[in-house]
Scaffold this motif. Sequence first.
Motif, PDB file in Angstrom:
ATOM      1  N   ARG A 199       4.755  43.681  36.225  1.00 33.81           N
ATOM      2  CA  ARG A 199       3.854  43.178  35.185  1.00 33.81           C
ATOM      3  C   ARG A 199       2.926  42.088  35.714  1.00 33.81           C
ATOM      4  N   ILE A 200       3.494  41.122  36.423  1.00 29.88           N
ATOM      5  CA  ILE A 200       2.688  39.980  36.849  1.00 29.88           C
ATOM      6  C   ILE A 200       1.756  40.337  37.999  1.00 29.88           C
ATOM      7  N   SER A 201       2.258  41.037  39.000  1.00 29.66           N
ATOM      8  CA  SER A 201       1.427  41.337  40.168  1.00 29.66           C
ATOM      9  C   SER A 201       0.264  42.263  39.823  1.00 29.66           C
ATOM     10  N   GLY A 202       0.369  42.971  38.696  1.00 25.06           N
ATOM     11  CA  GLY A 202      -0.702  43.870  38.290  1.00 25.06           C
ATOM     12  C   GLY A 202      -1.737  43.239  37.386  1.00 25.06           C
ATOM     13  N   ARG A 203      -1.568  41.965  37.059  1.00 20.43           N
ATOM     14  CA  ARG A 203      -2.524  41.301  36.169  1.00 20.43           C
ATOM     15  C   ARG A 203      -3.833  40.986  36.879  1.00 20.43           C
ATOM     16  N   ARG A 204      -4.928  41.154  36.158  1.00 20.94           N
ATOM     17  CA  ARG A 204      -6.247  40.787  36.644  1.00 20.94           C
ATOM     18  C   ARG A 204      -6.939  39.979  35.546  1.00 20.94           C
ATOM     19  N   ILE A 205      -7.693  38.964  35.917  1.00 23.19           N
ATOM     20  CA  ILE A 205      -8.271  38.062  34.927  1.00 23.19           C
ATOM     21  C   ILE A 205      -9.765  37.873  35.147  1.00 23.19           C
ATOM     22  N   HIS A 206     -10.478  37.735  34.029  1.00 19.96           N
ATOM     23  CA  HIS A 206     -11.887  37.353  34.075  1.00 19.96           C
ATOM     24  C   HIS A 206     -11.922  35.843  33.847  1.00 19.96           C
ATOM     25  N   LEU A 207     -12.272  35.119  34.880  1.00 14.70           N
ATOM     26  CA  LEU A 207     -12.115  33.667  34.856  1.00 14.70           C
ATOM     27  C   LEU A 207     -12.895  32.975  33.746  1.00 14.70           C
ATOM     28  N   ASN A 208     -14.142  33.344  33.541  1.00 15.19           N
ATOM     29  CA  ASN A 208     -14.975  32.630  32.571  1.00 15.19           C
ATOM     30  C   ASN A 208     -14.490  32.783  31.133  1.00 15.19           C
ATOM     31  N   SER A 209     -13.979  33.959  30.781  1.00 14.86           N
ATOM     32  CA  SER A 209     -13.562  34.205  29.399  1.00 14.86           C
ATOM     33  C   SER A 209     -12.058  34.083  29.194  1.00 14.86           C
ATOM     34  N   GLY A 210     -11.281  34.242  30.279  1.00 18.50           N
ATOM     35  CA  GLY A 210      -9.827  34.240  30.154  1.00 18.50           C
ATOM     36  C   GLY A 210      -9.255  35.603  29.799  1.00 18.50           C
ATOM     37  N   ARG A 211     -10.118  36.627  29.705  1.00 18.14           N
ATOM     38  CA  ARG A 211      -9.629  37.964  29.384  1.00 18.14           C
ATOM     39  C   ARG A 211      -8.688  38.460  30.486  1.00 18.14           C
ATOM     40  N   ILE A 212      -7.572  39.049  30.045  1.00 15.34           N
ATOM     41  CA  ILE A 212      -6.562  39.511  30.991  1.00 15.34           C
ATOM     42  C   ILE A 212      -6.421  41.028  30.918  1.00 15.34           C
ATOM     43  N   TYR A 213      -6.400  41.654  32.071  1.00 12.33           N
ATOM     44  CA  TYR A 213      -6.195  43.099  32.185  1.00 12.33           C
ATOM     45  C   TYR A 213      -4.931  43.346  33.010  1.00 12.33           C
ATOM     46  N   HIS A 214      -4.541  44.619  33.079  1.00  9.19           N
ATOM     47  CA  HIS A 214      -3.431  45.008  33.944  1.00  9.19           C
ATOM     48  C   HIS A 214      -3.764  46.358  34.551  1.00  9.19           C
ATOM     49  N   ILE A 215      -3.553  46.482  35.850  1.00 13.82           N
ATOM     50  CA  ILE A 215      -3.971  47.697  36.539  1.00 13.82           C
ATOM     51  C   ILE A 215      -3.240  48.945  36.034  1.00 13.82           C
ATOM     52  N   LYS A 216      -2.072  48.754  35.397  1.00 13.52           N
ATOM     53  CA  LYS A 216      -1.302  49.891  34.877  1.00 13.52           C
ATOM     54  C   LYS A 216      -1.277  49.925  33.354  1.00 13.52           C
ATOM     55  N   PHE A 217      -0.977  48.801  32.727  1.00 12.65           N
ATOM     56  CA  PHE A 217      -0.751  48.775  31.284  1.00 12.65           C
ATOM     57  C   PHE A 217      -2.023  48.547  30.455  1.00 12.65           C
ATOM     58  N   ASN A 218      -3.007  47.884  31.039  1.00  9.77           N
ATOM     59  CA  ASN A 218      -4.248  47.599  30.305  1.00  9.77           C
ATOM     60  C   ASN A 218      -5.421  47.525  31.288  1.00  9.77           C
ATOM     61  N   PRO A 219      -5.734  48.635  31.945  1.00  6.16           N
ATOM     62  CA  PRO A 219      -6.763  48.604  33.000  1.00  6.16           C
ATOM     63  C   PRO A 219      -8.173  48.465  32.430  1.00  6.16           C
ATOM     64  N   PRO A 220      -9.088  47.826  33.171  1.00  8.94           N
ATOM     65  CA  PRO A 220     -10.496  47.779  32.749  1.00  8.94           C
ATOM     66  C   PRO A 220     -11.110  49.178  32.872  1.00  8.94           C
TER      67      PRO A 220
END
Length: 218
Positions: free
Chosen positions: A119-140
């Motif tokens: 879960r954690i290693s797959g997280r990706r973040i958009h720094l300016n907005s704080g939006r969080i994605y996940h490469i498996k569970f919530n991909p952009p």
Amino acid sequence: MRIILLGPPGTGKGTQGKFIIKKYNIPHISTGDILRENISSGSIIGEKIKNTMIQGKLVDNNIICDLITKRIQKKDCDNGFLLDGFPRNIEQAQYLSRKKINIDYILELLIPYKLILERISGRRIHLNSGRIYHIKFNPPKEKNIDDFTGEKLCIREDDKIEIVKKRLKEYIQLSQPLTQYYQEKKIQDNLKYFQLNGANTLSEVKKNIDFILKNSYF
């Protein structure tokens, strides 16, 4: 309604916290958010926090307790609050007791070690907005690109796999006496302490929390 959400990083505390504060109209006090706000401020204390987190260590008790106390003293906490990521050790729990900050519920999310890393290693973040994605569970929509701005996503320094492993090892060492502390308070002080399976779907965990808060609050 004063609630503590316990559990290691990656258990979904932040997501469940959002559900709770919306339903019960109480502020969500996230230790992680408070620490990141201080880091972003560029203050001396923020730099100290940043260096500690980059090393995969937990921030000093005195710093955390001081920041949490200041937050709880704000007017929006008069009718309750939800603490996410605090306390993390028995000293912080005892601090709450000394300050006579009474807690109504302890909700602990439990999850297998392997799933936390995923879960954690797959997280990706958009720094300016704080939006969080996940490469498996919530991909952009596009790999490593924010859906709204087209800007690149990044991995938070404390989400890198080596750092996560250090954080989890330290958390496990500290959480065992903390869990025992609250188990004893459950017996002695009739504290409402519940353990939930954080590996379930978000909706299942939410449903279980709703049931607990609806049926045991008085």
